[in-house]
Design an enzyme around this catalytic site. Structure first.
Site, PDB file in Angstrom:
ATOM      1  N   GLN A  60      17.294 -16.342 -21.814  1.00  0.00           N
ATOM      2  CA  GLN A  60      16.379 -17.415 -22.199  1.00  0.00           C
ATOM      3  C   GLN A  60      16.021 -17.309 -23.678  1.00  0.00           C
ATOM      4  OE1 GLN A  60      15.592 -19.878 -20.131  1.00  0.00           O
ATOM      5  NE2 GLN A  60      14.222 -20.929 -21.543  1.00  0.00           N
TER       6      GLN A  60
ATOM      7  N   ASP B 235      25.011 -21.667 -19.424  1.00  0.00           N
ATOM      8  CA  ASP B 235      24.219 -22.458 -20.369  1.00  0.00           C
ATOM      9  C   ASP B 235      25.117 -23.309 -21.272  1.00  0.00           C
ATOM     10  OD1 ASP B 235      21.432 -22.401 -20.316  1.00  0.00           O
ATOM     11  OD2 ASP B 235      21.303 -20.447 -21.311  1.00  0.00           O
TER      12      ASP B 235
ATOM     13  N   LYS C 282      13.972 -22.028 -12.866  1.00  0.00           N
ATOM     14  CA  LYS C 282      15.392 -21.739 -12.585  1.00  0.00           C
ATOM     15  C   LYS C 282      15.527 -20.857 -11.341  1.00  0.00           C
ATOM     16  CE  LYS C 282      16.480 -22.462 -17.434  1.00  0.00           C
ATOM     17  NZ  LYS C 282      16.755 -21.929 -18.771  1.00  0.00           N
TER      18      LYS C 282
END
Ligand code: GUN
Length: 293
Positions: free
Chosen positions: A96, A119, A52
């Site tokens: 995460q 997300d 990312k």
């Protein structure tokens, strides 16, 4: 059989994003900024987060990585989330997953400002998506949708069988593909561990989305001739012939299934790369206030 090339597509999309960033720079606008919070040393999470951050660099976004050891407290993590919620320079951020067991993932997800939830995990974004309103789409389903769109795969009236009902892949992709419009207008069957005669359900599919997390789960004789197969699996299995001792495989028995398909995503090089790219697309949308003003 045509491969759905996630590497090529994500490179194309990233080149488009980089061109957008150049335009923003020329106009003196705000550079998109993605932050990532990584807790502990889960090897898969390390790889995902590194990818990312690297993608941010490739497209010219600003990125910030916040790392904490696995013994971070829930209160500390909530404080970090609050800080990112209130930082006007941060357009979007991710925490995460998975998090260590002593931290309540749901509590953390709910604490993220849905306007920065690139997300697409927050229930506000999920609910808006389900109602067809503008929302940050969860990255993997968004990546799949973009792949179907860019390969002009027909979806209207097709029977799509989704295998796996997770909150981040199976459930949202089943909603997106059943929505009105393109890509969508599918008749969707959402299957899971309690589904009776799963091979028979999968055999009915024009489009299969495999998101169950079991290596080589979908067998050759489960797949109808000419089906489109989207393999979301990222499973590491032992392979003594590799220097690392392991390799990445999908949820689909690729060797047996590929000859029967019209289109199939490889692993690696398929959906995984699109997921990261979808996160970049969401970050640009957030910076431009395309979803929320
Ligand atoms: N863990 C596995 N996939 C994801 C993802 O897309 N986002 C976050 N935050 N954690 C993950």
């Amino acid at each position: 059989m045509q491969l759905l090339d996630g590497k090529l597509l994500s490179e194309n999309i990233k080149a488009e994003l980089a061109a957008e960033v150049d335009l923003i720079k020329q106009k003196g606008g705000k550079i998109p900024h993605l932050a990532a919070v990584l807790v502990g040393e889960n090897p898969a999470s390390e790889v995902y987060v590194a990818s990312k951050i690297r993608s941010c660099e490739q497209v010219g976004f600003k990125s910030t990585l916040i790392r904490r050891t696995a013994d971070v407290t829930e209160a500390e993590l909530l404080e970090i989330v609050e800080g990112l919620n209130n930082d006007p320079d941060v357009d979007g951020f991710i925490v995460q997953l998975p998090l260590p067991k002593h931290i309540d993932e749901e509590k953390i997800t709910l604490a993220i400002d849905f306007r920065k939830d690139v997300d697409g995990f927050h229930p506000v974004n999920f609910g808006r998506m389900a109602q067809g309103m503008a929302a940050f789409l969860p990255a993997t389903p968004y990546g799949i949708i973009e792949m179907l769109r860019r390969y002009n795969i027909e979806t209207a009236g097709k029977h799509c069988v989704v295998v796996g009902r997770s909150n981040i892949v199976g459930t949202p992709i089943s909603i997106l593909l059943s929505r009105k419009g393109y890509p969508g207008d599918c008749t969707v069957t959402l299957t899971h561990s309690r589904t009776k005669n799963l091979p028979a359900e999968v055999r009915r599919a024009d489009i299969i989305v495999a998101a169950i997390g079991v290596p080589h789960f979908i067998k050759g004789d489960w797949v109808k001739e000419g089906a489109v197969v989207i393999d979301v699996g990222m499973n590491r299995i032992d392979d003594p012939t590799k220097k690392s001792g392991s390799r990445l495989v999908g949820d689909v028995d690729f060797e047996a299934v590929a000859p029967k398909c019209s289109h199939i995503t490889p692993v690696p090089g398929g959906v995984g790369l699109m997921t990261v790219t979808a996160l970049m697309m969401n970050t640009l949308k957030s910076c431009r206030k395309e979803i929320y003003s």
